[in-house]
Enzyme design. Structure first.
Site, mmCIF file in Angstrom:
data_model
loop_
_atom_site.group_PDB
_atom_site.id
_atom_site.type_symbol
_atom_site.label_atom_id
_atom_site.label_comp_id
_atom_site.label_asym_id
_atom_site.label_seq_id
_atom_site.Cartn_x
_atom_site.Cartn_y
_atom_site.Cartn_z
ATOM 1 N N SER A 88 2.595 -36.897 26.370
ATOM 2 C CA SER A 88 1.143 -37.056 26.207
ATOM 3 C C SER A 88 0.898 -38.467 25.662
ATOM 4 O O SER A 88 1.825 -39.266 25.590
ATOM 5 C CB SER A 88 0.600 -35.988 25.275
ATOM 6 O OG SER A 88 1.247 -36.095 24.050
ATOM 7 N N LYS B 98 -8.838 -42.962 32.316
ATOM 8 C CA LYS B 98 -8.226 -41.730 31.822
ATOM 9 C C LYS B 98 -9.080 -40.574 32.307
ATOM 10 O O LYS B 98 -10.136 -40.270 31.756
ATOM 11 C CB LYS B 98 -8.122 -41.720 30.298
ATOM 12 C CG LYS B 98 -7.353 -40.510 29.798
ATOM 13 C CD LYS B 98 -7.054 -40.619 28.327
ATOM 14 C CE LYS B 98 -6.123 -39.509 27.841
ATOM 15 N NZ LYS B 98 -6.528 -38.169 28.182
ATOM 16 N N CYS C 182 -58.925 -37.874 26.552
ATOM 17 C CA CYS C 182 -57.995 -38.001 25.418
ATOM 18 C C CYS C 182 -57.558 -39.459 25.248
ATOM 19 O O CYS C 182 -57.041 -40.081 26.179
ATOM 20 C CB CYS C 182 -56.785 -37.100 25.663
ATOM 21 S SG CYS C 182 -55.416 -37.420 24.558
HETATM 22 S S1 IVH Z 1 -0.430 -41.695 31.834
HETATM 23 C C1 IVH Z 1 2.881 -40.568 28.924
HETATM 24 N N1 IVH Z 1 -2.627 -42.175 33.084
HETATM 25 O O1 IVH Z 1 -3.972 -37.860 29.890
HETATM 26 C C2 IVH Z 1 1.775 -39.799 29.490
HETATM 27 N N2 IVH Z 1 -2.443 -40.121 31.896
HETATM 28 O O2 IVH Z 1 -3.234 -37.753 27.089
HETATM 29 C C3 IVH Z 1 1.493 -40.309 30.838
HETATM 30 N N3 IVH Z 1 -4.414 -38.698 32.069
HETATM 31 O O3 IVH Z 1 -1.263 -35.672 30.212
HETATM 32 C C4 IVH Z 1 0.105 -40.217 31.120
HETATM 33 N N4 IVH Z 1 -5.574 -40.045 33.367
HETATM 34 O O4 IVH Z 1 -3.164 -35.502 31.919
HETATM 35 C C5 IVH Z 1 -1.962 -41.314 32.305
HETATM 36 N N5 IVH Z 1 -4.491 -42.740 34.274
HETATM 37 C C6 IVH Z 1 -3.842 -41.869 33.510
HETATM 38 C C7 IVH Z 1 -4.396 -40.643 33.107
HETATM 39 C C8 IVH Z 1 -3.657 -39.784 32.293
HETATM 40 C C9 IVH Z 1 -5.571 -38.887 32.732
HETATM 41 C C10 IVH Z 1 -4.101 -37.522 31.239
HETATM 42 C C11 IVH Z 1 -2.805 -36.830 31.622
HETATM 43 C C12 IVH Z 1 -1.977 -36.857 30.392
HETATM 44 C C13 IVH Z 1 -2.980 -37.031 29.321
HETATM 45 C C14 IVH Z 1 -2.356 -37.717 28.144
#
Ligand code: IVH
Length: 689
Positions: free
Chosen positions: A83, A117, A453
Site C-alpha cells: 500500500s 491516484k 419585492c
Molecule cells: S501504486 C506500492 N498507483 O492506491 C503500492 N496505486 O494506497 C503500489 N492506487 O493499493 C500502488 N491509483 O489500489 C498506485 N496510480 C496509482 C494508483 C494506486 C490508485 C491505489 C491502489 C493501491 C492504493 C495504495
C-alpha cells in the site's frame, strides 16, 4: 459452414471485435455502434457453440459471465501487493524526500513520476504467453482472491497483450515508440509470464446511472463508486460483475521486461494494449510534483472517475528498489492526498433567500468550516421537499459536502447529536410583505407578486449588469447595493445617468475606480440586442432564447410588437416562453422601464436577421473540456454565428460533442449515445479556422 471456414471466420471476428473493444474502451473512440458490435459478438458465440473445439482463452466470447462460484480460490502473489503512505501537504512531501535522500548515495539523482491516484480497487493480472491467465485481488498483500472470471468481463482489460496489428500506424503509438525504444524492445520480447497491476474502478457516469436505476426500483442507493467497484469484483456470480460496467487502468509492470523507470512501465502498458493514465508525468523535482498536484486538483471534477490524490514515486526503478519497504509501503512512493470534501458543522440558522423570479430558497447558515481547502458558511437546502427529506433543523449537526465547483450541500443530519427541542423549519407565509405560494404540482415556493419585492428588484439589478447581460465591469452586487442604499439609483436604468462626482465621494470609492466605472457604464449604452433582451430578466428568456429572438426579429421594436402566436412561431420558442414574453412587454412598469432606458441613451444594436440557411443550422453542439485555441465563450459565439445551437447536456438530439482537454462525463455520454465527437482540431476545421 464447414469447420475450416468457421475457423477462418472466427479468427476474423475475434480480431474485429477486439479492435472495436480496444478503440472504445482503451482509446475512447468508436467506429461502429454498440448494436453492430453486439451483433458481431453474437455471430462469434454462435459459431463457437457449433465448433466448441475452436474456443480459445483469449476469445472475446470468454468475457461472457460464467457459472456462479462457490467461493474464491486463493492466489499467492509473486511479489507482495503493497500500500502507500500518505502525505497531505507540501511540507510532508518535502519531509518524505529528505527521508529518502538520506538513504541514497552521493551523486544519485532523483526524479519523480506522478500520476492519478484512482479511487478504486487494486488488481493484479498475470498473462502467460500473452494471454490472460489469472486476476487476483490484493487480499492481505501476500495472498489474494482469484477473480479471473469477473475481471474478464471488464472490457478495458485485454485478454491478450502485445503489439496490435496496425498499432504502428497510430500516430501517438509511433511517437511513443520513437521516444522509448527500450519499451518497444520490451513489448517485442515478452517473456513467458508478465504481471501487470492497476486499478479497477467505476466511472462516475456509470455510478450515477446505476443509482438512478436503483432509485427507480425503490432499492437502496450505493454509497460511492469505490465500494461498488470492490463489491462488484468480489461477486461469485460474474453476471453481476459484467452488468456493472467497470473499467481498468494499468499503472505498474511487476515483471522485469528491461524497463529502467516507472515512466517506461506506463509506456509499456500502453503499448501492450492497456488504458493508462493520460495525465501521468515525469517530474524533475518536488516543485514539478506540486505543480502537477495543483493542476490535477483543479481538474479533478472534470475527470470521468474519482481520484483522491496523486501518487508520486521515484522514477528510477533501481533507486526505488534500493529504498525498500517500510511496514507495508514502499519508501520510494507516497500518495499525495487531496483535502477531504466532507466536514461536519452546525446549522446556526435556516434563512430564506429570494431569487430574481421570486422563487424562495431555504439556505442553511453554518458555523464556518473548512471543506476541501475552502471555508464554507452557507449551504443551499434547495426546497421544502429536501428539508423534509433531510429533516434538518436549526441547531443540528450536519455533514457538508463540496462536490466540485458547485455550491456546498448538506448531505446528512447526524440525528444522534441532536439536542432536544429543535423545531422543524417552515416556509414563511409572508415574505417581503408578499404572500408566499406553492403552485400545485411544483416543488418551489414563490412570492405572489415578485415585482413588488425590493429584494427581488435587487436580484434583477445584479442580473442586469452581470457578465452575460450588460457586462458592466466593476459593478458587482456589493457596489449595486451601495448605490441603492445611498439612494443614487433605484433601477438599472438609473446607472446610465450617473456622473463621476456622484460616486467618487462614496466611502472607499477611489477617484480612479469611479472614473473607470462610469466609463464602463457609458461604453455599454450601445449594446447587442441578445444581451439587452437577456438582461431584462424575462421569465424563461435565457441567453439562447434571446439570441433566437434577436436573430428572428432583428430589433427590439419588432419583438415588442409581435403577437403571442408570432413569438411562438420562432424556431426553438415554445408557447410558455412566448406567453411570458408577450405578457412582459404588456406590463406598464416594464414599458416605463424600457422608455427610461431609451431616454438615458441605451440603444440595442440592430441584429442581423438570418434568412439564408447557415452551415450549422439545425445542429446542436455540446462543449466539454478545455480548448487551447479559444475560450469557451468564443467557441460558443462562433457556433452561433454559423447558425448552431449550444446545449449544456448530451442527448440523442445532440449533433456534435466538442471534446477539449480533460473532457468530463459528457464525453462518456456522447459515446454511450453514439453521438459524434469532434476533437478541438476537427472543430477548428469545421468552423473554418
Ligand atoms: S501504486 C506500492 N498507483 O492506491 C503500492 N496505486 O494506497 C503500489 N492506487 O493499493 C500502488 N491509483 O489500489 C498506485 N496510480 C496509482 C494508483 C494506486 C490508485 C491505489 C491502489 C493501491 C492504493 C495504495
Amino acid at each position: 459452414m464447414d469447420r475450416r471456414h468457421a475457423a477462418e471466420r472466427i479468427l476474423k471476428l475475434r480480431k474485429e471485435i477486439d479492435h472495436h473493444r480496444y478503440l472504445y474502451h482503451v482509446l475512447n473512440r468508436s467506429e461502429i455502434s454498440d448494436e453492430a458490435l453486439d451483433s458481431l459478438k453474437h455471430e462469434l458465440v454462435a459459431l463457437e457453440d457449433e465448433f466448441p473445439e475452436l474456443v480459445t482463452a483469449d476469445s472475446p466470447s470468454q468475457r461472457v459471465a460464467g457459472a456462479v462460484l462457490k467461493g474464491f480460490k486463493k492466489i499467492r502473489h509473486g511479489a507482495a501487493m503493497l500500500s502507500l503512505g500518505d502525505v497531505f501537504s507540501s511540507r510532508e512531501l518535502a519531509e518524505w524526500e529528505s527521508r529518502i535522500k538520506k538513504l541514497l548515495s552521493r551523486g544519485e539523482e532523483l526524479d519523480y513520476f506522478s500520476e492519478l491516484k484512482i479511487d478504486g480497487f487494486a488488481i493484479s493480472l498475470v498473462y502467460e504467453n500473452g494471454v490472460l491467465k489469472s486476476a487476483s485481488t490484493r487480499g492481505d498483500g501476500k495472498v489474494g482472491e482469484d477473480v479471473t472470471e469477473n475481471i474478464k468481463t471488464i472490457e478495458s482489460v485485454p485478454l491478450a497483450i502485445g503489439f496490435r496489428d496496425g498499432m504502428e500506424q497510430d500516430r501517438e503509438i509511433r511517437a511513443l515508440a520513437s521516444l522509448y525504444p527500450r519499451a518497444v524492445r520490451a513489448v517485442k520480447n515478452l517473456g513467458r509470464t508478465v504481471e501487470i497491476r492497476g486499478e479497477v474502478y467505476m466511472a462516475k457516469h456509470t455510478f450515477d446511472a446505476l443509482n438512478r436505476e436503483q432509485e427507480k426500483r425503490g432499492l437502496p442507493l450505493f454509497a460511492n463508486p469505490r465500494n461498488i467497484a470492490a463489491g462488484s469484483v468480489r461477486q461469485l456470480d460474474s453476471k453481476i460483475t459484467a452488468s456493472r460496467r467497470l473499467d481498468f487502468l494499468a499503472y505498474d509492470i511487476v515483471t522485469n521486461l528491461g524497463q529502467r523507470t516507472h515512466e517506461e512501465e506506463h509506456i509499456i502498458a500502453k503499448l501492450l494494449g492497456f488504458r493508462t493514465d493520460p495525465h501521468a508525468k515525469q517530474c524533475h523535482d518536488l516543485s514539478d510534483v506540486e505543480a502537477f498536484w495543483k493542476h490535477i486538483f483543479s481538474i479533478r471534477d472534470k475527470l470521468p472517475f474519482l481520484i483522491d490524490g496523486v501518487v508520486v514515486q521515484v522514477n528510477e526503478n533501481a533507486i526505488f528498489d534500493k529504498l525498500g519497504v517500510v511496514g507495508k509501503a514502499p519508501r520510494g512512493a507516497v500518495a499525495f492526498k487531496f483535502p477531504g470534501r466532507e466536514a461536519t458543522t452546525i446549522v446556526e440558522d435556516i434563512q430564506v433567500q429570494v431569487g430574481r423570479t421570486g422563487v424562495l430558497t431555504p439556505v442553511a447558515h453554518l458555523r464556518p468550516v473548512d471543506v476541501g481547502g475552502v471555508t464554507v458558511s452557507r449551504a443551499t437546502l434547495h426546497n421544502m421537499d429536501e428539508i423534509e427529506r433531510l429533516d434538518v433543523r436549526a441547531g443540528d449537526t450536519v455533514i457538508i459536502q463540496r462536490a466540485g465547483d458547485v455550491i456546498p450541500d448538506v448531505v446528512r443530519v447526524l440525528k444522534n447529536l441532536r439536542l432536544k427541542g429543535l423545531k422543524p423549519f417552515h416556509m414563511p407565509r409572508v415574505f417581503c410583505g408578499e404572500p408566499v405560494v406553492r403552485p400545485k404540482g411544483e416543488v418551489l415556493h414563490k412570492i405572489l407578486h415578485p415585482d413588488r419585492c425590493a429584494l427581488v428588484r435587487r436580484e434583477r439589478f445584479y442580473h442586469f449588469v452581470s457578465k452575460n447581460a450588460f457586462d458592466i465591469q466593476g459593478l458587482g452586487p456589493k457596489i449595486v447595493d451601495r448605490l441603492i442604499d445611498e439612494g443614487l439609483v433605484e433601477d438599472p436604468a438609473d446607472i446610465f445617468s450617473l456622473e463621476e462626482g456622484d460616486i467618487a465621494p462614496l466611502e472607499r470609492f477611489a477617484e480612479k475606480s469611479a472614473e473607470n466605472l462610469i466609463r464602463s457604464i457609458r461604453e455599454k449604452k450601445k449594446i447587442e440586442l441578445p444581451r439587452f433582451l437577456f438582461a431584462l430578466g424575462i421569465l424563461h428568456v435565457g441567453e439562447e432564447t434571446a439570441i433566437d429572438l434577436a436573430g428572428h426579429f432583428g430589433t427590439l421594436e419588432k419583438i415588442r410588437a409581435a403577437s403571442e402566436s408570432e413569438l411562438s412561431s420562432v424556431p426553438n420558442i415554445g408557447g410558455v416562453v412566448a406567453q411570458s414574453l408577450f405578457e412582459w412587454f404588456r406590463k406598464k412598469e416594464n414599458e416605463a422601464f424600457l422608455k427610461k432606458l431609451k431616454d438615458s441613451g441605451v440603444h440595442p444594436k440592430e441584429a442581423k436577421v438570418s434568412r439564408k440557411p447557415k452551415k450549422f443550422a439545425g445542429f446542436t453542439f455540446v462543449l466539454t473540456g478545455a480548448l487551447r485555441a479559444m475560450t469557451r465563450d468564443e467557441a460558443k459565439r462562433r457556433i452561433r454565428e454559423l447558425g448552431g445551437d449550444i446545449s449544456g447536456s448530451v442527448s440523442r438530439k445532440t449533433s456534435v460533442v466538442v471534446a477539449g482537454e480533460d473532457p468530463g462525463s459528457k464525453l462518456d455520454d456522447a459515446k454511450r449515445l453514439g453521438v459524434k465527437v469532434a476533437s478541438e482540431k476537427e472543430f477548428l476545421s469545421m468552423i473554418g479556422e
